[in-house]
Design an enzyme around this catalytic site. Structure first.
Site, short mmCIF file in Angstrom:
data_model
loop_
_atom_site.label_atom_id
_atom_site.label_comp_id
_atom_site.label_asym_id
_atom_site.label_seq_id
_atom_site.Cartn_x
_atom_site.Cartn_y
_atom_site.Cartn_z
N CYS A 102 -12.21 2.76 -1.38
CA CYS A 102 -11.94 2.80 -1.93
C CYS A 102 -12.78 4.32 -2.06
O CYS A 102 -12.87 5.54 -2.94
CB CYS A 102 -12.61 2.22 -3.21
SG CYS A 102 -11.62 0.86 -3.61
N HIS A 111 -15.32 6.36 -9.18
CA HIS A 111 -14.37 5.57 -8.82
C HIS A 111 -14.00 4.71 -9.84
O HIS A 111 -14.69 4.46 -10.60
CB HIS A 111 -14.80 4.80 -7.64
CG HIS A 111 -13.99 3.21 -6.88
ND1 HIS A 111 -12.07 4.72 -6.82
CD2 HIS A 111 -13.08 3.05 -6.89
CE1 HIS A 111 -11.37 3.15 -6.80
NE2 HIS A 111 -12.69 1.81 -6.54
N ASN A 125 -7.57 0.06 -10.81
CA ASN A 125 -7.76 0.60 -9.80
C ASN A 125 -7.03 1.27 -8.40
O ASN A 125 -5.74 0.30 -7.78
CB ASN A 125 -9.14 -0.53 -8.91
CG ASN A 125 -9.78 -0.16 -8.07
OD1 ASN A 125 -9.60 1.35 -7.41
ND2 ASN A 125 -10.56 -0.94 -7.26
#
Ligand code: COA
Length: 316
Positions: A114, A244, A274
């Site tokens: 990520c 993020h 996500n």
């Protein structure tokens, strides 16, 4: 005179198939209410059978290049952040390079889960600042759904697929102001797909496994710390926060600790969930029309590795 790396183009792309929480609740024992309350996610996009990270990246890259007014031949480098590459090798960056008619520029993948887009941005910025490249394509793209175990409700509801891209170009004015990247491999088992291909067979566990509570606390602490690092390094207060996009509760916790207002903190978790390395460039695409030239945009990310980091960019 300093050479800065300026973001001159952005692009984003998600697969056409959107899956809302109600639909997901038919596949796994969960509910729209649980997912929205715990994460802020309303829907995610899932790639079709033939869509790979490179497939999703192509329209995103073309959009970023069109916005920057460049063609494949102008690229000096492609840095492609992905956790779900199209092949074991060659790098998905090379496959994308061929589609963009960008040979013979350097092209390679970065694996920082990520945090991948910020790692790619940091590498691209360093190459531009060192005079080794003038124009760099940065990509974050994932088919993260390919790693999900539909029997593990604590993880499969959290992720989606997508791609984002940015063009970095050398300029005499900022640009990227500060970059800080970190990792601590002692936490590898807290968020992992612990598998590999060996002698023609899959070895290990091919699904995403996560200790959600540890990841949550880690993400908040490390995004705050690295954000504070780049604020100190750049000597600039942020006007915008682009974190993020994992979970609205993580975003809110970081935003409050950094004392930023909710209006200046980008949140598109509801629409995309996500998307790992794609999440920051997709969030930039969703919000950059609100940025003014000269605004300081602070990005921070954390993910598997553990990896984490932050980048401060003066926009425009
Ligand atoms: N639907 C319904 N119930 C669920 C569920 C789901 N999708 N997933 C878990 N639950 C249940 C659990 O089984 C548990 O039930 P129990 O109390 O009967 O045992 C209950 O919900 C609470 O689980 P818990 O893990 O305490 O929830 P939480 O509030 O900590 O939220 C996460 C769980 C995963 C949402 C949270 O830990 C998180 O967001 N972590 C970070 C994950 C992340 O963003 N990872 C990527 C970062 S890069």
């Amino acid at each position: 005179m300093n050479t800065y790396a300026k973001i001159t183009g952005l692009g984003g792309h998600v697969p056409s198939r959107a899956v809302d929480n109600a639909t997901l609740s038919q596949w796994v024992d969960t509910s729209d209410q649980w997912i929205q309350t715990r994460t802020g996610i309303r829907q995610r996009h899932f790639a079709g059978e033939t869509e790979l990270a490179g497939t999703l990246a192509l329209p995103a890259a073309k959009q970023a290049m069109a916005q920057a007014g460049i063609e494949g031949a102008d690229l000096d480098m492609i840095v492609f952040a992905t956790t779900t590459p199209d092949r074991v090798y060659p790098a998905t960056a090379c496959l994308l390079q061929a589609e963009l008619n960008a040979a013979p520029c350097a092209a390679f993948d970065v694996q920082a889960v990520c945090s991948g887009f910020l790692y790619a941005l940091g590498i691209g910025e360093a190459m531009v600042a060192a005079g080794r490249a003038k124009t760099v394509l940065i990509v974050g793209a994932e088919v993260f759904s390919s790693t999900l175990d539909w029997k593990d409700r604590a993880t499969c509801v959290l992720f989606g697929d997508g791609a984002g891209a940015a063009i970095l170009q050398a300029d005499s004015s900022p640009g990227v102001m500060a970059v800080r990247l970190y990792a601590d491999g002692r936490y590898a088992d807290n968020l992992t797909v612990n598998a590999r291909i060996r002698n023609g067979e899959l070895q290990g566990d091919p699904y995403t496994r996560m200790d959600g509570g540890t990841v949550f606390r880690f993400a908040v602490e490390k995004m705050v710390e690295s954000a504070q690092d780049v604020i100190a390094k750049s000597g600039s207060a942020p006007d915008w926060l682009v974190l993020h996009q994992a979970n609205s509760r993580i975003i809110e916790a970081v935003r409050k600790r950094l004392k930023m207002s909710a209006e200046r903190c980008v949140n598109c978790v509801a629409d995309y969930a996500n998307t790992s390395a794609a999440s920051i460039p997709l969030a930039l695409c969703a919000s950059s029309s609100r940025f003014s030239a000269g605004d300081n945009v602070l990005m921070a990310a954390a993910g598997g590795g553990f990896t984490w980091g932050a980048v401060m960019v003066e926009w425009g």
